[in-house]
Design an enzyme around this catalytic site. Structure first.
Site, PDB file in Angstrom:
ATOM      1  CE  LYS A  15       2.855  -2.069  -4.297  1.00  0.00           C
ATOM      2  NZ  LYS A  15       2.942  -1.583  -3.276  1.00  0.00           N
ATOM      3  N   GLY A  16       1.399   2.013  -7.549  1.00  0.00           N
ATOM      4  CA  GLY A  16      -0.810   1.451  -8.422  1.00  0.00           C
ATOM      5  C   GLY A  16       0.070   3.589  -9.408  1.00  0.00           C
ATOM      6  CD  GLN A  34       0.980  -8.885  -2.363  1.00  0.00           C
ATOM      7  OE1 GLN A  34       2.017  -9.378  -2.894  1.00  0.00           O
ATOM      8  NE2 GLN A  34      -0.115  -8.226  -3.047  1.00  0.00           N
ATOM      9  CG  ASP A  56      -1.078  14.330   0.731  1.00  0.00           C
ATOM     10  OD1 ASP A  56      -0.087  13.506   0.478  1.00  0.00           O
ATOM     11  OD2 ASP A  56      -1.958  14.149   0.502  1.00  0.00           O
ATOM     12  CG  ASP A 109      -1.682  -1.429   1.264  1.00  0.00           C
ATOM     13  OD1 ASP A 109      -2.116  -1.485   0.305  1.00  0.00           O
ATOM     14  OD2 ASP A 109      -1.999  -2.088   2.819  1.00  0.00           O
ATOM     15  N   GLY A 120      -4.435  -4.014  -4.272  1.00  0.00           N
ATOM     16  CA  GLY A 120      -4.955  -3.108  -4.893  1.00  0.00           C
ATOM     17  C   GLY A 120      -4.779  -1.769  -5.146  1.00  0.00           C
ATOM     18  CG  HIS A 121      -1.283  -1.632  -7.454  1.00  0.00           C
ATOM     19  ND1 HIS A 121      -0.516  -2.680  -8.143  1.00  0.00           N
ATOM     20  CD2 HIS A 121      -1.093  -2.501  -6.401  1.00  0.00           C
ATOM     21  CE1 HIS A 121       0.523  -3.435  -7.830  1.00  0.00           C
ATOM     22  NE2 HIS A 121      -0.158  -3.296  -6.230  1.00  0.00           N
ATOM     23  N   GLY A 151     -10.775  -3.439   2.390  1.00  0.00           N
ATOM     24  CA  GLY A 151     -11.807  -1.874   3.037  1.00  0.00           C
ATOM     25  C   GLY A 151     -11.192  -1.808   4.473  1.00  0.00           C
TER      26      GLY A 151
HETATM   27  P1  IMP Z   1      -2.722 -13.089   1.255  1.00  0.00           P
HETATM   28  O1  IMP Z   1      -0.880 -12.648   0.546  1.00  0.00           O
HETATM   29  O2  IMP Z   1      -4.658 -12.245   1.153  1.00  0.00           O
HETATM   30  O3  IMP Z   1      -1.960 -14.269   1.257  1.00  0.00           O
HETATM   31  O4  IMP Z   1      -2.410 -12.743   3.024  1.00  0.00           O
HETATM   32  C1  IMP Z   1      -1.209 -12.293   3.730  1.00  0.00           C
HETATM   33  C2  IMP Z   1      -0.820 -11.165   4.181  1.00  0.00           C
HETATM   34  O5  IMP Z   1      -0.464  -9.829   3.359  1.00  0.00           O
HETATM   35  C3  IMP Z   1      -1.636 -10.675   5.079  1.00  0.00           C
HETATM   36  O6  IMP Z   1      -1.028  -9.477   6.142  1.00  0.00           O
HETATM   37  C4  IMP Z   1      -2.216  -9.472   3.693  1.00  0.00           C
HETATM   38  O7  IMP Z   1      -3.397  -8.007   4.588  1.00  0.00           O
HETATM   39  C5  IMP Z   1      -1.045  -8.644   3.652  1.00  0.00           C
HETATM   40  N1  IMP Z   1      -1.090  -7.889   2.119  1.00  0.00           N
HETATM   41  C6  IMP Z   1      -1.435  -9.127   0.882  1.00  0.00           C
HETATM   42  N2  IMP Z   1      -1.288  -8.019  -0.056  1.00  0.00           N
HETATM   43  C7  IMP Z   1      -1.220  -6.626   0.405  1.00  0.00           C
HETATM   44  C8  IMP Z   1      -1.086  -5.484  -0.983  1.00  0.00           C
HETATM   45  O8  IMP Z   1      -1.596  -5.767  -1.678  1.00  0.00           O
HETATM   46  N3  IMP Z   1      -1.614  -4.724  -0.099  1.00  0.00           N
HETATM   47  C9  IMP Z   1      -1.229  -5.019   1.416  1.00  0.00           C
HETATM   48  N4  IMP Z   1      -0.686  -5.376   2.193  1.00  0.00           N
HETATM   49  C10 IMP Z   1      -1.045  -6.966   1.938  1.00  0.00           C
END
Ligand code: IMP
Length: 423
Positions: free
Chosen positions: A17-18, A223, A332, A14, A41-42, A301
């Site tokens: 990057k997107g 990630q 900001d 988060d 989620g980008h 969410g």
């Molecule tokens: P999983 O990849 O869905 O199995 O989640 C494993 C861990 O990585 C959890 O703590 C998720 O909240 C975190 N996680 C997975 N994808 C993202 C992402 O795109 N952004 C932030 N945290 C992520």
């Protein structure tokens, strides 16, 4: 032969990057995702519209750039179809500019069920997974049971699907987990049919030939480095290699063909899901960052946990990725703070250290922070380095010096236009 640049997150995901991929896409011919799947989620914003992409690379809005979903990515056809339909409703036709690796693995409905069952069984030790089936799909990949995009085109596809689902049913019975697969399968197979309209390609050949022909490639990570399966806060990590080496595995680009490594980080830290977070602020300050920064997961969410910038963790991520240039996001959000704390060291079992150790659990480690003066002015309308307040420039220099890497972009808002080049 051109080298590929890699853009990735240096924290717990988060980072933004997107937005940056979208900003940089005009300088590239090809944008390629190399790992992860719809857990990502980008978010991109321009012309007053906000878009969230999960599996499709963030270069998709550019009229000519080719977007590649690499072999290291795991694809849920149902979510993929939704993304394509949402893009179509905005007038974006992906058919000519989206290529999918035949080697990318498929997320089955049962992978999602196993993810949910496994998390439920873990109780208070749960990972906090996004429940998109990511872990079970990568387990089947390394366990050599997985189903790949290339299998869709074979006559044995349904048979392979059934064999894998039988295995999954046994696993689900072990978990004693209630489910109704017949509700999920028709949508999944419909989505497979729409997927077939897209181009399945040997993307490793495509990319290497393109680079040979002088095309510019940007590999887009998902990630963040602290969620890497090897170097993150294991077991509270995702199931892929989110670091730069993942771009080699996940695209078929050799290590000596990697060029710049662009590391994205927020001016503070966030984490969603369980696991250690040394600089976490479980207080009013943390809540203030969450509210001002709209720190709620773009995929689930969920409220994100918030904390100050962690320099030893940033240095670690820069080291394992070979970062050549940094970009700092969401400056900001800190405009309302008179003082901004930065973690410079840890107290680790009674000893002061300046690096990220093996175990970062709060039982063993507490952060040592230093206060820096805030800038207290709205940055969101600023459009050049010359307009930035002195205190923000000092914050940037402080970080550059501490991590020995230049910061080339400071982001002052979610829109494409709110991007300040520091060079
Ligand atoms: P999983 O990849 O869905 O199995 O989640 C494993 C861990 O990585 C959890 O703590 C998720 O909240 C975190 N996680 C997975 N994808 C993202 C992402 O795109 N952004 C932030 N945290 C992520």
């Amino acid at each position: 032969m051109n080298k590929a640049d890699v853009l990735l997150g240096l924290q717990w995901g988060d980072e933004g990057k997107g937005k940056i991929v979208d900003v940089l896409t005009p300088s590239y011919d090809i944008i390629a995702r190399f790992q992860g799947g719809p857990n990502a989620g980008h978010t991109l914003e321009f012309n007053g519209i906000k878009h969230v992409l999960h599996t499709i690379p963030s270069g998709i809005f550019h009229p000519t750039a080719i977007n590649i979903v690499g072999n290291g990515v795991v694809i849920d056809p149902v979510i993929f179809k939704k993304e394509i339909d949402a893009l179509a409703s905005l007038g974006v036709d992906v058919s000519a500019k989206l290529l999918i690796s035949k080697r990318a693995h498929l997320i089955l409905p049962t992978h999602r069920l196993i993810d949910a069952a496994s998390e439920a069984a873990k109780g208070k030790n749960k990972i906090g997974s996004t429940l998109k089936g990511i872990g079970p799909t990568y387990m089947d990949k390394t366990g050599r049971n997985g189903l790949r995009i290339g299998d869709i085109e074979t006559n044995e596809f349904k048979e392979k699907y059934n064999t894998l689902v039988e295995k999954h049913k046994q696993l689900l019975s072990f978990y004693n987990f209630d489910y109704n697969l017949s509700e999920l399968e028709p949508t999944w197979f419909e989505a497979i049919e729409s997927l077939k309209k897209l181009q399945f390609v040997d993307t490793e050949h495509y990319l290497n030939t393109a680079m040979q022909n002088g095309k510019k490639v940007l590999a887009e990570g998902a990630q963040g480095s602290l969620l890497d399966v090897d170097f993150g806060s294991y077991p509270f990590v995702t199931s892929s290699n989110t670091i730069c080496a993942g771009a080699c595995n996940g695209l078929g680009i050799a290590p000596n063909k990697i060029g710049n490594v662009i590391g994205i980080f927020k001016a503070y830290c966030t984490r969603v899901g369980s696991g250690p977070f040394p600089t976490e602020l479980e207080n009013e300050t943390g809540e203030k960052i969450r509210q001002i920064g709209r720190e709620f997961g773009s995929t689930t969410g969920r409220p994100r946990r918030t904390g100050w910038l962690d320099i030893p963790a940033l240095k670690y991520a820069i080291m394992v990725n070979g970062v050549t240039e940094l970009m700092m996001m969401k400056a900001d959000i800190l405009s309302d703070f008179n003082t901004i704390e930065v973690c410079t060291h840890y107290n680790h079992n009674g000893k002061v250290i300046d690096y990220l150790p093996y175990n970062i659990d709060a039982k063993y480690l507490t952060p040592i922070t230093t206060p820096l003066k805030g800038w207290n002015v709205d940055l969101t309308q600023m459009d050049s380095k010359a307009k930035l307040p002195k205190e923000l420039l000092e914050y940037v220099s402080y970080i550059e010096k501490a991590v020995n890497t230049p910061i080339s972009i400071v982001s002052v808002g979610p829109d494409r236009s709110q991007t300040i080049r520091m060079k």
